[in-house]
Design an enzyme around this catalytic site. Structure first.
Site, PDB file in Angstrom:
ATOM      1  N   SER A 169      25.029  49.288  48.562  1.00 18.33           N
ATOM      2  CA  SER A 169      24.848  48.579  49.844  1.00 18.33           C
ATOM      3  C   SER A 169      26.175  48.351  50.559  1.00 18.33           C
ATOM      4  CB  SER A 169      24.090  47.266  49.648  1.00 18.33           C
ATOM      5  OG  SER A 169      24.657  46.520  48.600  1.00 18.33           O
ATOM      6  N   HIS A 199      19.683  50.016  42.310  1.00 25.48           N
ATOM      7  CA  HIS A 199      20.454  48.964  42.990  1.00 25.48           C
ATOM      8  C   HIS A 199      19.581  47.708  43.077  1.00 25.48           C
ATOM      9  CE1 HIS A 199      23.675  47.266  45.173  1.00 25.48           C
ATOM     10  NE2 HIS A 199      23.446  47.744  46.371  1.00 25.48           N
ATOM     11  N   HIS A 245      26.245  47.718  33.082  1.00 23.88           N
ATOM     12  CA  HIS A 245      26.657  47.725  34.486  1.00 23.88           C
ATOM     13  C   HIS A 245      27.625  48.881  34.694  1.00 23.88           C
ATOM     14  CE1 HIS A 245      28.696  46.415  38.202  1.00 23.88           C
ATOM     15  NE2 HIS A 245      27.549  45.837  38.475  1.00 23.88           N
ATOM     16  N   ARG A 254      27.904  36.429  37.396  1.00 26.04           N
ATOM     17  CA  ARG A 254      26.762  36.011  38.223  1.00 26.04           C
ATOM     18  C   ARG A 254      25.548  35.719  37.347  1.00 26.04           C
ATOM     19  NH1 ARG A 254      26.703  41.207  41.987  1.00 26.04           N
ATOM     20  NH2 ARG A 254      26.826  42.071  39.872  1.00 26.04           N
ATOM     21  N   ASP A 300      21.026  40.973  37.460  1.00 31.19           N
ATOM     22  CA  ASP A 300      19.585  41.177  37.607  1.00 31.19           C
ATOM     23  C   ASP A 300      18.781  40.702  36.400  1.00 31.19           C
ATOM     24  OD1 ASP A 300      20.067  42.512  40.032  1.00 31.19           O
ATOM     25  OD2 ASP A 300      20.452  44.393  38.962  1.00 31.19           O
TER      26      ASP A 300
HETATM   27  C1  MLT Z   1      25.689  44.657  42.960  1.00 34.39           C
HETATM   28  O1  MLT Z   1      25.979  43.474  43.009  1.00 34.39           O
HETATM   29  O2  MLT Z   1      25.574  45.343  43.969  1.00 34.39           O
HETATM   30  C2  MLT Z   1      25.395  45.260  41.628  1.00 34.39           C
HETATM   31  O3  MLT Z   1      26.042  44.634  40.588  1.00 34.39           O
HETATM   32  C3  MLT Z   1      25.526  46.735  41.661  1.00 34.39           C
HETATM   33  C4  MLT Z   1      26.906  47.287  41.557  1.00 34.39           C
HETATM   34  O4  MLT Z   1      27.886  46.560  41.520  1.00 34.39           O
HETATM   35  O5  MLT Z   1      27.023  48.507  41.488  1.00 34.39           O
END
Ligand code: MLT
Length: 362
Positions: A169, A199, A245, A254, A300
């Site tokens: 994103s 994602h 990750h 997080r 997540d």
């Molecule tokens: C994010 O916060 O967008 C996810 O951890 C995905 C990422 O870092 O690739």
């Protein structure tokens, strides 16, 4: 997070303070955090045509598709686009980009809550309450009575806003905006990237997995039973969703922030307890298996269980909340990209022969 100013009586900071930090780079004072919250209130009115657009799509349109569409429909409001076509000087590009970013982020809680109430609550809308801060107003418009959800909403929006710039994103925003597209085009594109299971959709899959495990055992299983279940899952060639990750090699902070929130507020919630038991069990299994580069949970693995506790059972909507938060981070980045005069992103393309030559050298 502990350094950001917070509402009286609340443990979770104002989201406005985070946006100040992302835009300015300094920890804000209370007054500065409230200045952003005030800006947001004054820019929060969502044009009626956005709601009309959302009402016009088929009822089974995914929530994130609706969210992306709503953002794109607002593009006609872009100050950057208007001023650019009127001959804006390059060193002023960041100014209308900031205007657009404040205007867009101000409207996100109401757009998201509108989609939720339209899609899942028979269109029974709850008007915005501008006496509340940005995060709490979202919780109010969602119709969740429990005051704890106001804190969880702030926490969720703080945590998902930014995570390096390589995730899909953030990168999609950067790429689209690098052509001097405005933030509406770029943020809508970011949401389309967030829709993928690798994602934003991953959070839904994690909650789905937790609920499947819970249903299978009819309760929170014993640690031994869960361990066996995790092994069976891995042996059948599947993965444990939410573990591992792309870049992290430790428990995602997080995850920890949300885990601590759950432990403090509802340690006996069954689905939260299961998420906590998975955390206590799965990393050891993954380490024993020895295949995962990162055996630790990411954001997540737990976020869905917290939303579930407060009655947000519509998985499809969880990615919209991720999107609301992510646009905070990526819009701030885009203001900076304009201020720094960052160039268009134009990766070099390689022919098959060039790729073969690289492969031969490797
Ligand atoms: C994010 O916060 O967008 C996810 O951890 C995905 C990422 O870092 O690739």
């Amino acid at each position: 997070m502990e350094k950001l100013p917070r509402p009286a009586g609340s443990e979770i900071p104002y989201v406005g303070g985070l946006y100040y930090l992302l835009l300015v780079g300094n920890i804000p004072t209370l007054e500065e955090a409230l200045e952003v919250e005030k800006e947001w209130k004054s820019r929060s009115r969502v044009p009626v045509y956005v709601f009309d657009t959302l009402r016009a799509v088929p009822a089974d349109t995914p929530a994130l598709t609706m969210f992306s569409l709503a953002i794109l429909s607002l593009q006609r409001e872009s100050e950057f686009a208007h001023q650019y076509h009127a001959g804006l000087k390059k060193d002023s590009y960041w100014e209308p980009m900031l205007e657009d970013s404040l205007n867009l982020t101000a409207k996100l809680p109401e757009i998201a809550a509108f989609i939720y109430r339209l899609k899942y609550k028979s269109g029974a809308l709850i008007p915005s309450d501008l006496d509340l801060d940005w995060g709490a107003n979202f919780a109010h418009m969602m119709g969740v009575e429990d005051q704890g959800y106001r804190d969880l909403s702030r926490l969720y929006f703080l945590l998902h806003s930014d995570h390096e710039s390589g995730n899909v994103s953030a990168h999609a925003t950067h790429l689209v905006a690098s052509s001097l597209s405005d933030i509406y085009y770029a943020a809508s594109a970011a949401m389309n990237g967030l829709a993928g299971p690798l994602h934003g959709l991953a959070a839904q899959e994690c909650l789905d997995w937790l609920l499947c495990v819970y249903q299978m055992y009819g309760s929170v299983p014993s640690k031994e039973a869960l361990r066996q279940y995790a092994w069976d899952t891995l042996k059948s060639g599947q993965v444990i969703p939410g573990y591992g990750h792309a870049v992290l090699r430790k428990t995602d902070p997080r995850f920890t922030a949300q885990y601590e929130f759950g432990m403090q507020h509802f340690p006996d919630d069954e689905i939260f307890k299961l998420a906590a038991l998975v955390y206590d069990t799965v990393p050891d299994v993954l380490r024993e298996q020895g295949k995962a580069r990162d055996p630790w949970p990411n954001v997540d693995a737990i976020s869905g269980s917290l939303q579930y506790h407060y009655g947000i059972h519509e998985f499809d909507f969880h990615t919209v909340m991720f999107g609301v938060s992510r646009i905070l981070g990526v819009s701030a980045n885009t203001v900076w990209a304009r201020a720094l005069g960052q160039p268009i992103e134009r990766p070099k393309s390689l022919t098959t022969a060039m790729l073969e030559a690289i492969a031969e050298k490797a």
